[in-house]
Scaffold this motif. Structure first.
Motif, PDB file in Angstrom:
ATOM      1  N   LEU A 157       0.842  -1.187   0.000  1.00 29.14           N
ATOM      2  CA  LEU A 157       0.000   0.000   0.000  1.00 29.14           C
ATOM      3  C   LEU A 157       0.875   1.235   0.000  1.00 29.14           C
ATOM      4  CD1 LEU A 157       0.003   1.481   3.019  1.00 29.14           C
ATOM      5  CD2 LEU A 157      -1.670  -0.265   3.545  1.00 29.14           C
ATOM      6  N   CYS A 158       0.326   2.320  -0.515  1.00 27.99           N
ATOM      7  CA  CYS A 158       0.970   3.629  -0.442  1.00 27.99           C
ATOM      8  C   CYS A 158       0.245   4.448   0.609  1.00 27.99           C
ATOM      9  CB  CYS A 158       0.908   4.343  -1.789  1.00 27.99           C
ATOM     10  SG  CYS A 158       2.082   3.714  -3.010  1.00 27.99           S
ATOM     11  N   ILE A 159       0.999   5.178   1.400  1.00 32.41           N
ATOM     12  CA  ILE A 159       0.406   5.968   2.464  1.00 32.41           C
ATOM     13  C   ILE A 159       1.212   7.242   2.658  1.00 32.41           C
ATOM     14  CG2 ILE A 159       1.695   4.713   4.257  1.00 32.41           C
ATOM     15  CD1 ILE A 159      -0.780   5.107   6.090  1.00 32.41           C
ATOM     16  N   ALA A 160       0.520   8.348   2.936  1.00 31.57           N
ATOM     17  CA  ALA A 160       1.185   9.625   3.147  1.00 31.57           C
ATOM     18  C   ALA A 160       2.000   9.612   4.434  1.00 31.57           C
ATOM     19  CB  ALA A 160       0.151  10.756   3.188  1.00 31.57           C
ATOM     20  N   GLU A 161       3.061  10.367   4.453  1.00 27.19           N
ATOM     21  CA  GLU A 161       3.968  10.408   5.592  1.00 27.19           C
ATOM     22  C   GLU A 161       3.347  11.066   6.819  1.00 27.19           C
ATOM     23  OE1 GLU A 161       8.608  11.594   5.856  1.00 27.19           O
ATOM     24  OE2 GLU A 161       7.290  13.248   5.306  1.00 27.19           O
ATOM     25  N   ASN A 162       2.383  11.964   6.604  1.00 29.62           N
ATOM     26  CA  ASN A 162       1.875  12.796   7.706  1.00 29.62           C
ATOM     27  C   ASN A 162       0.566  12.302   8.308  1.00 29.62           C
ATOM     28  OD1 ASN A 162       0.276  13.371   5.495  1.00 29.62           O
ATOM     29  ND2 ASN A 162       0.207  15.573   5.852  1.00 29.62           N
ATOM     30  N   VAL A 163       0.194  11.035   8.066  1.00 30.19           N
ATOM     31  CA  VAL A 163      -1.044  10.511   8.647  1.00 30.19           C
ATOM     32  C   VAL A 163      -0.697   9.565   9.797  1.00 30.19           C
ATOM     33  CG1 VAL A 163      -2.405  10.871   6.550  1.00 30.19           C
ATOM     34  CG2 VAL A 163      -1.175   8.714   6.862  1.00 30.19           C
ATOM     35  N   VAL A 164      -1.564   8.587  10.057  1.00 27.33           N
ATOM     36  CA  VAL A 164      -1.364   7.711  11.217  1.00 27.33           C
ATOM     37  C   VAL A 164      -0.384   6.602  10.851  1.00 27.33           C
ATOM     38  CG1 VAL A 164      -2.495   6.266  12.945  1.00 27.33           C
ATOM     39  CG2 VAL A 164      -3.683   8.259  12.026  1.00 27.33           C
ATOM     40  N   ILE A 165       0.888   6.896  10.980  1.00 22.74           N
ATOM     41  CA  ILE A 165       1.957   5.941  10.681  1.00 22.74           C
ATOM     42  C   ILE A 165       3.180   6.318  11.495  1.00 22.74           C
ATOM     43  CG2 ILE A 165       2.689   7.286   8.656  1.00 22.74           C
ATOM     44  CD1 ILE A 165       3.552   4.596   7.375  1.00 22.74           C
ATOM     45  N   GLU A 166       3.918   5.315  11.936  1.00 21.70           N
ATOM     46  CA  GLU A 166       5.095   5.551  12.774  1.00 21.70           C
ATOM     47  C   GLU A 166       6.042   4.371  12.638  1.00 21.70           C
ATOM     48  OE1 GLU A 166       7.649   7.268  14.432  1.00 21.70           O
ATOM     49  OE2 GLU A 166       5.867   8.487  14.837  1.00 21.70           O
ATOM     50  N   ASN A 167       7.305   4.578  13.015  1.00 23.54           N
ATOM     51  CA  ASN A 167       8.242   3.473  13.060  1.00 23.54           C
ATOM     52  C   ASN A 167       7.769   2.446  14.083  1.00 23.54           C
ATOM     53  OD1 ASN A 167      10.590   4.150  11.253  1.00 23.54           O
ATOM     54  ND2 ASN A 167      10.549   6.003  12.499  1.00 23.54           N
TER      55      ASN A 167
END
Length: 320
Positions: free
Chosen positions: A107-117
């Motif tokens: 999937l592709c996902i924007a850097e500034n949404v709900v995602i983290e290391n």
């Protein structure tokens, strides 16, 4: 790549596994190779088109968004030209809402949404469902209930994804927890911190002689009408499961009955809660219980199992 979709409402048999092109990330996106993704009760309800008035938003005759899955964990495979936070090879996890689903290989996902290391002390399988059970329940306990140390909360459905997350979070927040579950799940619910257990197969909640600051019905089997005598004068009844009854009770008694769809909160509000959860997991304060895992081609079987109501904790889809 392979991806799970559904183009009509119905049983798990409406789910299809199709082949499609691996997406290319936009300048502000990363491409994630998915190692694990979530399967939730919300997924099954959307697949069924229930409750039916929800089809006003999901699609009246067929689903507008055919994708399945929201929570995911995986490895960054490519980055867009504007990406500054993540790099190729990073292990990341998060939630993809209202677009291409996470029950897929990429999937592709924007850097500034709900995602983290991803924290190093948890696996991809443990990380994938965090944004379903834990993020939803944390929103209810912190932002809706404003749960305080020493308050007493009753959690219905304490062995499920939302419920088991809520038991742990309530204890981290310093509350006293009474958990409702079946006989076979008592030991599990005790192990995650519940102070008191009510076995609903033996005791009706309506017969309890106790008062609670908060009643959190994580599975949608209670109502404010049935439990109002158990709620303190400043207490609330809250649930993430929408029904016609809950909608009416929320409209006529908004101070006592609370429903919310966590996924439609503003991104910055979701990220605030999400990052706090990440810290809790890094510190080892929270634990993700995985009931069963399935391969992507077997996702219909996962939906069937979820609909039995016997799930303890979470179900995940695992990719090679």
């Amino acid at each position: 790549m392979k991806v799970a979709i559904y183009t009509k409402y119905g049983s798990p048999e409406v789910i299809q596994i199709i082949d499609t092109k691996i997406p290319s990330p936009k300048p502000n996106e990363i491409l994630v190779k998915i190692k694990a993704s979530s399967v939730t009760r919300a997924d099954t309800m959307m697949r069924q088109g229930k409750p039916k008035f929800g089809r006003l938003f999901l699609g009246l005759f067929k689903p507008k968004n055919t994708a399945l899955g929201t929570g995911f964990s995986g490895v960054v495979e490519a980055v867009g030209s504007q990406i500054t936070k993540f790099k190729i090879g990073d292990s990341v996890f998060g939630e993809k809402l209202f677009s291409n689903g996470s029950n897929a290989e990429y999937l592709c996902i924007a850097e500034n949404v709900v995602i983290e290391n991803k924290p190093r002390n948890i696996s991809h399988i443990e990380a994938a469902p965090i944004c379903d059970g834990f993020l939803t329940s944390y929103n209810f306990l912190k932002d809706i209930a404003d749960l305080k140390p020493g308050q007493h909360i009753l959690i219905n459905g304490a062995s499920g994804s939302l419920g088991s997350a809520a038991v742990q979070l309530a204890k981290v927040m310093g509350a006293k927890v009474t958990a409702v579950c079946s006989t076979r799940n008592i030991d599990f619910v005790k192990s995650i911190g519940a102070d008191k257990i009510i076995d609903y197969t033996k005791t009706s909640i309506t017969n309890i002689n106790e008062m609670y600051n908060v009643i959190y019905d994580s599975v949608g089997t209670l109502s404010y009408k049935d439990t109002k005598n158990l709620i303190s004068s400043n207490g609330i009844f809250m649930t993430p499961v929408l029904s016609g009854q809950i909608l009416c009770q929320t409209l006529f008694n908004p101070k006592k009955v609370k429903f919310a769809a966590t996924g439609i909160k503003k991104t910055e509000e979701l990220k605030r809660l999400f990052l706090e959860l990440v810290d809790f997991f890094k510190q080892g304060k929270l634990y993700t219980n995985i009931d069963k895992s399935y391969k992507l081609p077997d996702i219909a079987e996962a939906h069937h199992y979820l609909e039995t109501g016997r799930k303890v904790g979470n179900i995940v889809i695992v990719n090679p």
